[in-house]
Design a protein around this motif. Structure first.
Motif, short mmCIF file in Angstrom:
data_model
loop_
_atom_site.label_atom_id
_atom_site.label_comp_id
_atom_site.label_asym_id
_atom_site.label_seq_id
_atom_site.Cartn_x
_atom_site.Cartn_y
_atom_site.Cartn_z
N TYR A 34 38.39 13.02 -24.72
CA TYR A 34 38.87 11.92 -23.89
C TYR A 34 39.43 10.87 -24.58
CZ TYR A 34 38.70 7.86 -20.68
OH TYR A 34 38.84 6.81 -20.01
N ARG A 35 38.87 10.06 -25.44
CA ARG A 35 39.25 9.11 -26.36
C ARG A 35 40.76 9.26 -27.02
NH1 ARG A 35 34.14 9.01 -28.37
NH2 ARG A 35 34.74 9.63 -30.09
N ILE A 36 40.92 10.51 -27.47
CA ILE A 36 42.28 11.05 -28.10
C ILE A 36 43.21 10.98 -27.03
CG2 ILE A 36 43.62 12.89 -29.04
CD1 ILE A 36 40.87 13.55 -30.53
N ALA A 37 42.88 11.46 -25.76
CA ALA A 37 43.89 11.33 -24.40
C ALA A 37 44.21 10.22 -24.03
CB ALA A 37 43.18 12.21 -23.44
N LEU A 38 43.05 9.11 -24.29
CA LEU A 38 43.08 7.91 -23.60
C LEU A 38 44.32 7.04 -24.50
CD1 LEU A 38 42.57 5.60 -21.63
CD2 LEU A 38 40.66 5.03 -23.03
N ARG A 39 44.07 7.13 -25.87
CA ARG A 39 44.77 6.62 -26.72
C ARG A 39 46.16 7.08 -26.62
NH1 ARG A 39 42.24 2.02 -29.00
NH2 ARG A 39 40.21 2.67 -29.46
N MET A 40 46.33 8.35 -26.48
CA MET A 40 47.75 8.80 -26.27
C MET A 40 48.52 8.36 -25.06
SD MET A 40 48.79 10.04 -29.09
CE MET A 40 50.13 10.99 -28.42
N LEU A 41 47.73 8.58 -24.03
CA LEU A 41 48.33 8.62 -22.66
C LEU A 41 48.20 7.02 -21.99
CD1 LEU A 41 47.04 12.08 -21.33
CD2 LEU A 41 49.33 11.40 -22.04
N GLU A 42 47.19 6.27 -22.56
CA GLU A 42 47.18 4.73 -22.10
C GLU A 42 46.72 4.79 -20.86
OE1 GLU A 42 51.06 3.64 -23.29
OE2 GLU A 42 50.23 3.10 -25.17
N SER A 43 46.21 5.80 -20.05
CA SER A 43 45.58 5.57 -18.68
C SER A 43 44.47 6.38 -18.45
CB SER A 43 47.03 6.32 -17.80
OG SER A 43 46.24 6.83 -16.50
N ASP A 44 43.52 5.91 -17.95
CA ASP A 44 42.22 6.40 -17.75
C ASP A 44 42.24 7.68 -16.97
OD1 ASP A 44 39.38 6.48 -17.89
OD2 ASP A 44 39.52 6.09 -15.74
N ALA A 45 42.96 7.76 -15.78
CA ALA A 45 43.22 8.87 -15.02
C ALA A 45 43.91 9.86 -15.63
CB ALA A 45 44.01 8.36 -13.83
N ASP A 46 45.08 9.44 -16.44
CA ASP A 46 45.69 10.73 -17.27
C ASP A 46 44.97 11.14 -18.19
OD1 ASP A 46 47.83 10.36 -15.44
OD2 ASP A 46 48.90 9.20 -16.83
N ALA A 47 44.03 10.46 -19.00
CA ALA A 47 43.34 10.67 -20.03
C ALA A 47 42.00 11.42 -19.56
CB ALA A 47 42.59 9.58 -20.64
N GLN A 48 41.60 11.45 -18.25
CA GLN A 48 40.52 12.45 -17.63
C GLN A 48 41.16 13.69 -17.18
OE1 GLN A 48 38.60 10.27 -14.34
NE2 GLN A 48 37.93 8.56 -15.57
N ASP A 49 42.43 13.54 -16.82
CA ASP A 49 43.01 14.70 -16.65
C ASP A 49 43.17 15.77 -17.61
OD1 ASP A 49 43.14 14.12 -13.78
OD2 ASP A 49 45.25 13.78 -13.76
N ALA A 50 43.69 15.08 -18.49
CA ALA A 50 44.04 15.87 -20.16
C ALA A 50 42.61 16.51 -20.58
CB ALA A 50 44.78 14.92 -21.02
#
Length: 179
Positions: A34-50
């Motif tokens: 999740y943290r990797i996705a959040l740092r890359m996507l800069e969106s909580d919702a997108d990071a959760q989806d990823a």
């Protein structure tokens, strides 16, 4: 007494259909994914989806996982590929959302300045090219070794070091007023 079961054993059990074994793998790795996705996507919702999509893809590709890398590295590769795909689909950037920094001061001016510094760094990181940002996030934010970053990204260590060097130099250049 709590026993620690190696990730490789959990993968073998999950391949045999043990959903609980796969759930344990998810529990162990979901925070970093999740943290990797959040740092890359800069969106909580997108990071959760990823992150969710990463584990769905991992479950589906368990039969093809050869175990040549660690489970963690395999999952990081899946999430980074997913993030790169999502970034390619949308090119808008938003600032990273950082948690509050724990500090022991009551000086509001210092707190405001610190928040502005963090925002400046977040903006600088968000403006990096995807390949540099990904290498920087994996190394500096997630603490992976250069070898692990190289394995996740499927490139050589020299290329990882080069990307990280360029990323750090660009972040420094963009935040020169905040040092």
């Amino acid at each position: 007494m709590v026993l620690f079961v190696d990730d490789a054993l959990l993968v073998d059990a999950a391949r045999a259909g043990d959903v609980d074994a796969f759930s344990e793998l998810v529990r162990r790795h979901q925070g970093r994914v999740y943290r990797i996705a959040l740092r890359m996507l800069e969106s909580d919702a997108d990071a959760q989806d990823a992150a969710q999509d990463t584990f769905v893809r991992a479950w589906r590709s368990l039969p093809r996982f050869r175990g040549e890398s660690s489970v963690a590295t395999w999952l990081y590769r899946i999430v980074t590929n997913r993030c790169v795909s999502m970034l390619a689909a949308r090119r808008a950037s938003a600032p990273l959302r950082e948690g509050d920094v724990a500090v022991e001061t009551d000086d509001p001016a210092w707190l405001v300045a610190q928040r502005e510094r963090m925002d400046a760094v977040s903006r600088a990181v968000s403006r990096l090219p995807d390949d540099q940002r990904l290498a920087l996030v994996l190394r500096d934010y997630e603490g992976l070794s250069y070898a692990e970053v190289a394995e996740v990204l499927g490139i050589g260590e020299g290329a990882v070091k080069s990307r990280i060097h360029r990323a750090r130099a660009e972040v420094l250049k963009r935040t020169v007023g905040w040092r």
